[in-house]
Design an enzyme around this catalytic site. Structure first.
Site, PDB file in Angstrom:
ATOM      1  N   THR A 108      -8.286   5.432  -6.316  1.00  0.00           N
ATOM      2  CA  THR A 108      -7.153   4.703  -6.889  1.00  0.00           C
ATOM      3  C   THR A 108      -6.223   4.159  -5.819  1.00  0.00           C
ATOM      4  OG1 THR A 108      -5.871   6.739  -7.125  1.00  0.00           O
ATOM      5  CG2 THR A 108      -7.203   6.059  -9.021  1.00  0.00           C
ATOM      6  N   ASP A 134      -0.674  16.282  -2.507  1.00  0.00           N
ATOM      7  CA  ASP A 134      -0.929  15.313  -3.579  1.00  0.00           C
ATOM      8  C   ASP A 134       0.152  15.452  -4.643  1.00  0.00           C
ATOM      9  OD1 ASP A 134      -3.768  13.716  -4.584  1.00  0.00           O
ATOM     10  OD2 ASP A 134      -2.192  14.086  -6.067  1.00  0.00           O
ATOM     11  N   CYS A 186       0.852  -1.192   0.000  1.00  0.00           N
ATOM     12  CA  CYS A 186       0.000   0.000   0.000  1.00  0.00           C
ATOM     13  C   CYS A 186       0.890   1.246   0.000  1.00  0.00           C
ATOM     14  CB  CYS A 186      -0.909   0.009   1.223  1.00  0.00           C
ATOM     15  SG  CYS A 186      -1.781   1.562   1.464  1.00  0.00           S
ATOM     16  N   HIS A 239      -8.461   8.153   2.724  1.00  0.00           N
ATOM     17  CA  HIS A 239      -7.838   9.480   2.681  1.00  0.00           C
ATOM     18  C   HIS A 239      -8.870  10.491   2.217  1.00  0.00           C
ATOM     19  CE1 HIS A 239      -7.337   7.726  -1.328  1.00  0.00           C
ATOM     20  NE2 HIS A 239      -7.422   8.949  -1.807  1.00  0.00           N
ATOM     21  N   HIS A 246      -9.273  14.301   0.445  1.00  0.00           N
ATOM     22  CA  HIS A 246      -8.597  15.340  -0.332  1.00  0.00           C
ATOM     23  C   HIS A 246      -9.058  16.703   0.176  1.00  0.00           C
ATOM     24  CE1 HIS A 246      -7.533  12.647  -3.892  1.00  0.00           C
ATOM     25  NE2 HIS A 246      -8.472  11.928  -3.315  1.00  0.00           N
ATOM     26  N   ASN A 272     -13.141   9.838  -2.266  1.00  0.00           N
ATOM     27  CA  ASN A 272     -13.579   8.920  -3.312  1.00  0.00           C
ATOM     28  C   ASN A 272     -13.675   7.526  -2.700  1.00  0.00           C
ATOM     29  OD1 ASN A 272     -13.543  10.959  -5.276  1.00  0.00           O
ATOM     30  ND2 ASN A 272     -11.354  10.683  -5.579  1.00  0.00           N
ATOM     31  N   HIS A 284      -4.226   1.429   8.426  1.00  0.00           N
ATOM     32  CA  HIS A 284      -4.757   1.078   7.118  1.00  0.00           C
ATOM     33  C   HIS A 284      -6.206   0.644   7.223  1.00  0.00           C
ATOM     34  CE1 HIS A 284      -4.597  -0.300   2.901  1.00  0.00           C
ATOM     35  NE2 HIS A 284      -5.548  -1.111   3.334  1.00  0.00           N
TER      36      HIS A 284
HETATM   37  P1  5GP Z   1      -7.910   8.709  -4.968  1.00  0.00           P
HETATM   38  O1  5GP Z   1      -7.917   8.714  -6.483  1.00  0.00           O
HETATM   39  O2  5GP Z   1      -7.682   7.308  -4.449  1.00  0.00           O
HETATM   40  O3  5GP Z   1      -9.085   9.390  -4.353  1.00  0.00           O
HETATM   41  O4  5GP Z   1      -6.680   9.606  -4.558  1.00  0.00           O
HETATM   42  C1  5GP Z   1      -5.361   9.151  -4.578  1.00  0.00           C
HETATM   43  C2  5GP Z   1      -4.483  10.361  -4.739  1.00  0.00           C
HETATM   44  O5  5GP Z   1      -3.190  10.002  -4.345  1.00  0.00           O
HETATM   45  C3  5GP Z   1      -4.394  10.883  -6.166  1.00  0.00           C
HETATM   46  O6  5GP Z   1      -4.861  12.231  -6.214  1.00  0.00           O
HETATM   47  C4  5GP Z   1      -2.906  10.777  -6.504  1.00  0.00           C
HETATM   48  O7  5GP Z   1      -2.420  11.871  -7.254  1.00  0.00           O
HETATM   49  C5  5GP Z   1      -2.261  10.686  -5.132  1.00  0.00           C
HETATM   50  N1  5GP Z   1      -1.041   9.911  -5.079  1.00  0.00           N
HETATM   51  C6  5GP Z   1      -0.827   8.676  -5.607  1.00  0.00           C
HETATM   52  N2  5GP Z   1       0.413   8.245  -5.328  1.00  0.00           N
HETATM   53  C7  5GP Z   1       0.994   9.231  -4.600  1.00  0.00           C
HETATM   54  C8  5GP Z   1       2.295   9.362  -4.011  1.00  0.00           C
HETATM   55  O8  5GP Z   1       3.178   8.501  -4.087  1.00  0.00           O
HETATM   56  N3  5GP Z   1       2.534  10.507  -3.326  1.00  0.00           N
HETATM   57  C9  5GP Z   1       1.611  11.503  -3.192  1.00  0.00           C
HETATM   58  N4  5GP Z   1       1.951  12.587  -2.512  1.00  0.00           N
HETATM   59  N5  5GP Z   1       0.369  11.396  -3.739  1.00  0.00           N
HETATM   60  C10 5GP Z   1       0.079  10.277  -4.436  1.00  0.00           C
HETATM   61 ZN    ZN Z   2      -2.325   1.419   3.638  1.00  0.00          ZN
END
Ligand code: 5GP
Ligand code: ZN
Length: 111
Positions: A93, A30, A4, A98, A100, A85, A46
């Site tokens: 993703t 992000d 993860c 988490h 935002h 999300n 987690h």
């Molecule tokens: P989700 O799409 O799951 O709601 O948000 C995941 C977010 O994590 C995305 O906006 C993506 O840009 C961010 N993200 C993915 N991998 C990394 C990383 O290694 N470091 C940081 N700082 N953000 C990440």
């Molecule tokens: Zn995790």
């Protein structure tokens, strides 16, 4: 969970631009910002999504809310969007809960 990415950031195995940290919560920028202010507020434990976190550790979700507000107070006048999300079809993703924190410059969510 070693597979993860957010657990690996919590563990310090992957670098991140950390803006806030408590005993249970970490917040970092992000890597692909979709707004001028775009910070991820992440529980250190987690859980796969926000509802699972709320069921397992509601006090941690409350702490995330306080951290989100502190970031918004510091970076965008205290007014912000807080997006969770949930599920791939909704744009999740990373399957570690988490929120935002985004300011009013955020674009429509199409990631
Ligand atoms: P989700 O799409 O799951 O709601 O948000 C995941 C977010 O994590 C995305 O906006 C993506 O840009 C961010 N993200 C993915 N991998 C990394 C990383 O290694 N470091 C940081 N700082 N953000 C990440
Ligand atoms: Zn995790």
């Amino acid at each position: 969970m070693t597979d993860c990415i957010f657990c690996r950031i919590v563990a310090g195995e992957i670098p991140a631009d950390v803006v806030a940290r408590t005993d249970a919560v970490i917040a970092f920028r992000d890597i692909a910002p979709k707004a001028p202010v775009h910070v991820l507020v992440v529980p250190m434990r987690h859980e796969p999504n926000v509802a699972a976190l709320a069921a397992a550790a509601p006090e941690v979700l409350a702490e995330m809310a306080a951290v989100a507000q502190q970031i918004a107070d510091a970076e965008c006048g205290g007014e912000f969007r807080w997006i969770f999300n949930t599920g791939a079809a909704a744009g999740q993703t990373v399957f570690h809960a988490h929120g935002h924190v985004m300011n009013s410059g955020s674009l429509g969510w199409d990631a």
